[in-house]
Design an enzyme around this catalytic site. Structure first.
Site, mmCIF file in Angstrom:
data_model
loop_
_atom_site.group_PDB
_atom_site.id
_atom_site.type_symbol
_atom_site.label_atom_id
_atom_site.label_comp_id
_atom_site.label_asym_id
_atom_site.label_seq_id
_atom_site.Cartn_x
_atom_site.Cartn_y
_atom_site.Cartn_z
ATOM 1 N N TYR A 123 -28.035 -12.733 28.132
ATOM 2 C CA TYR A 123 -28.767 -13.194 29.308
ATOM 3 C C TYR A 123 -30.264 -12.967 29.167
ATOM 4 O O TYR A 123 -31.061 -13.656 29.801
ATOM 5 C CB TYR A 123 -28.219 -12.508 30.561
ATOM 6 C CG TYR A 123 -26.761 -12.828 30.767
ATOM 7 C CD1 TYR A 123 -26.355 -14.118 31.086
ATOM 8 C CD2 TYR A 123 -25.792 -11.861 30.592
ATOM 9 C CE1 TYR A 123 -25.022 -14.425 31.245
ATOM 10 C CE2 TYR A 123 -24.445 -12.158 30.761
ATOM 11 C CZ TYR A 123 -24.071 -13.440 31.077
ATOM 12 O OH TYR A 123 -22.747 -13.747 31.225
ATOM 13 N N ARG A 172 -15.469 -12.359 37.344
ATOM 14 C CA ARG A 172 -14.697 -13.372 36.641
ATOM 15 C C ARG A 172 -13.762 -14.071 37.624
ATOM 16 O O ARG A 172 -13.357 -13.496 38.639
ATOM 17 C CB ARG A 172 -13.882 -12.741 35.507
ATOM 18 C CG ARG A 172 -14.714 -12.002 34.464
ATOM 19 C CD ARG A 172 -13.811 -11.325 33.441
ATOM 20 N NE ARG A 172 -14.582 -10.635 32.409
ATOM 21 C CZ ARG A 172 -14.925 -9.352 32.453
ATOM 22 N NH1 ARG A 172 -14.552 -8.609 33.501
ATOM 23 N NH2 ARG A 172 -15.622 -8.795 31.478
ATOM 24 N N HIS A 197 -17.413 -19.528 35.541
ATOM 25 C CA HIS A 197 -18.141 -18.682 34.600
ATOM 26 C C HIS A 197 -19.623 -19.036 34.574
ATOM 27 O O HIS A 197 -20.466 -18.196 34.277
ATOM 28 C CB HIS A 197 -17.539 -18.802 33.197
ATOM 29 C CG HIS A 197 -17.527 -17.510 32.449
ATOM 30 N ND1 HIS A 197 -16.738 -16.429 32.813
ATOM 31 C CD2 HIS A 197 -18.223 -17.102 31.355
ATOM 32 C CE1 HIS A 197 -16.941 -15.431 31.977
ATOM 33 N NE2 HIS A 197 -17.843 -15.805 31.095
ATOM 34 N N LYS A 215 -11.159 -6.639 32.593
ATOM 35 C CA LYS A 215 -10.489 -6.626 31.297
ATOM 36 C C LYS A 215 -10.126 -5.203 30.912
ATOM 37 O O LYS A 215 -10.867 -4.263 31.179
ATOM 38 C CB LYS A 215 -11.397 -7.243 30.233
ATOM 39 C CG LYS A 215 -11.572 -8.750 30.373
ATOM 40 C CD LYS A 215 -12.351 -9.316 29.213
ATOM 41 C CE LYS A 215 -12.450 -10.836 29.291
ATOM 42 N NZ LYS A 215 -13.207 -11.398 28.151
ATOM 43 N N ARG A 263 -21.209 -17.027 37.142
ATOM 44 C CA ARG A 263 -21.347 -15.658 36.620
ATOM 45 C C ARG A 263 -22.585 -15.556 35.732
ATOM 46 O O ARG A 263 -23.387 -14.629 35.846
ATOM 47 C CB ARG A 263 -20.079 -15.307 35.838
ATOM 48 C CG ARG A 263 -20.074 -13.941 35.129
ATOM 49 C CD ARG A 263 -18.678 -13.735 34.555
ATOM 50 N NE ARG A 263 -18.590 -12.673 33.576
ATOM 51 C CZ ARG A 263 -18.372 -11.393 33.868
ATOM 52 N NH1 ARG A 263 -18.280 -11.022 35.124
ATOM 53 N NH2 ARG A 263 -18.269 -10.492 32.912
ATOM 54 N N HIS A 307 -18.962 -5.563 31.437
ATOM 55 C CA HIS A 307 -18.966 -5.708 29.982
ATOM 56 C C HIS A 307 -18.737 -4.352 29.320
ATOM 57 O O HIS A 307 -19.373 -3.356 29.698
ATOM 58 C CB HIS A 307 -20.311 -6.265 29.494
ATOM 59 C CG HIS A 307 -20.494 -7.715 29.800
ATOM 60 N ND1 HIS A 307 -21.724 -8.321 29.847
ATOM 61 C CD2 HIS A 307 -19.594 -8.694 30.067
ATOM 62 C CE1 HIS A 307 -21.577 -9.598 30.140
ATOM 63 N NE2 HIS A 307 -20.298 -9.854 30.267
#
Length: 288
Positions: free
Chosen positions: A269, A139, A234, A163, A237, A260
Site C-alpha cells: 500500500y 475481508r 477486496h 486467517k 479493503r 496481516h
C-alpha cells in the site's frame, strides 16, 4: 499419504479449505510426475517438475504456491519418516508478482457510500455492508461471518476471526455505525427466519449472507460511480488501507487493522501511495 497430509493441513496447520484444496491438488500433480511413488524424490526431481510447470505456461503465482506447498509436503514426509531427508530445504522460493491493486480515490469512495436509498431492507443491508467494508478493511469472509455479538456499538469495534483463526478487533466510525443500526433495526428483523441464527448480514431468504452476494453488491454500487474502477470487496479493503496511509496512519497500525501476519504484505500500500504521488507530480510540476 495425500489423505494424511490433508488432515495435517486441516487440523494441525489450520489452513483454510481453499488452501488445503490447492495444496492437495499440487501434491497429487507431483505424485503423477513421480508415477505415484515417493521413493527417489530429491531436489533434482523437484526442480525438474517445477521446470515442466514453467514450460507449460503456469503463472508465476501458481509456481510460487506450488513451491511453498512442496516444501511443506517434503518437510512433513521427512518428519513422518517417509523420506530420509528433506529435499525441499534446498528448493528456492519462487517470487510471485505483486501488481499494484486498483483503488478508489477518496472522492470516488465518498460517492460510493453516499448513494441515495429508499429505505428498503435490501438497500439498508447493502449500505451497511459497503460502509463496514470501507470503514474496517475486513475481508469479505470476515464480514460474512460476523455475528450480532461481534459488534460492540459502544466502543465502535467489531471482532473478526481472520486467517489462521486469529482473532482481532477492528474499529469503525460513526457513518458505519449509523448504517449498521438502520439495517439492524429496520431491515434485519423483516428478514429473520428460523435458521438465521446470530448472523449480522442476511440474504433475502433469511440465511447468513455469502461472499458471492457481497461481491455483487459491491460491483453493482461501483458501476453507479463514474470513473470508479470495477472491483470487488477486496478493492474496498485496498482502498481503506491506502486512504489510511495517505491520512497519516503508520504502517504497523494498518497491518494490525488488516490482520496481516507479515508487515511485508502491508507494504504494497505504500507503493500505491507513492505511485499516486508520481502521478500528481507529473501532472503538476512544470519540469516533470
Amino acid at each position: 499419504m495425500i489423505a494424511e497430509f490433508g488432515r495435517y493441513l486441516r487440523f494441525e496447520r489450520d489452513l483454510s479449505p481453499h488452501t488445503v484444496r490447492a495444496y492437495l491438488s499440487d501434491v497429487t500433480a507431483l505424485f503423477d510426475h513421480l508415477s505415484n511413488r515417493l521413493h527417489g524424490l530429491d531436489i533434482s526431481t523437484l526442480r525438474e517438475w517445477l521446470a515442466e510447470q514453467h514450460a507449460d505456461g503456469k503463472a508465476r503465482a501458481t509456481l510460487a504456491r506450488r513451491t511453498a506447498c512442496i516444501r511443506t509436503f517434503t518437510a512433513y514426509c521427512h518428519r513422518r519418516g517417509w523420506l530420509p531427508d528433506d529435499p525441499g530445504l534446498l528448493l528456492g522460493s519462487a517470487k510471485a508478482p505483486r501488481p499494484l491493486p486498483a483503488v478508489l480515490d477518496q472522492q470516488q469512495a465518498q460517492a460510493v457510500l453516499e448513494a441515495p436509498s429508499a429505505g428498503e431492507p435490501k438497500e439498508l443491508r447493502d449500505q451497511a455492508i459497503l460502509e463496514l467494508l470501507y470503514a474496517t478493511g475486513v475481508r469479505v469472509s470476515e464480514l460474512c461471518a460476523l455475528d450480532v455479538d461481534d459488534v460492540d456499538r459502544d466502543r465502535h469495534v467489531i471482532r473478526v476471526l481472520g486467517k489462521g483463526r486469529k482473532e482481532r478487533s477492528v474499529p469503525f466510525g460513526l457513518p458505519a455505525l449509523r448504517a449498521l443500526d438502520k439495517w439492524c433495526v429496520h431491515g434485519r428483523p423483516l428478514w429473520i427466519r428460523a435458521g438465521s441464527g446470530a448472523a449480522v448480514f442476511l440474504g433475502v431468504r433469511g440465511g447468513r449472507i455469502d461472499p458471492g452476494t457481497v461481491r455483487r453488491v459491491v460491483h453493482a454500487r461501483l458501476r453507479e460511480v463514474e470513473g470508479a474502477p470495477d472491483m470487488g470487496p477486496h478493492g474496498l479493503r485496498h482502498s481503506a488501507a491506502t486512504h489510511l496511509l495517505e491520512g497519516g496512519a503508520d504502517l504497523r497500525s494498518v497491518q494490525e487493522l488488516l490482520g496481516h501476519a507479515s508487515l511485508h504484505t502491508t507494504q504494497i500500500y505504500t507503493h500505491v501511495s507513492i505511485e499516486r504521488l508520481r502521478t500528481a507530480y507529473r501532472q503538476a510540476h512544470p519540469r516533470a
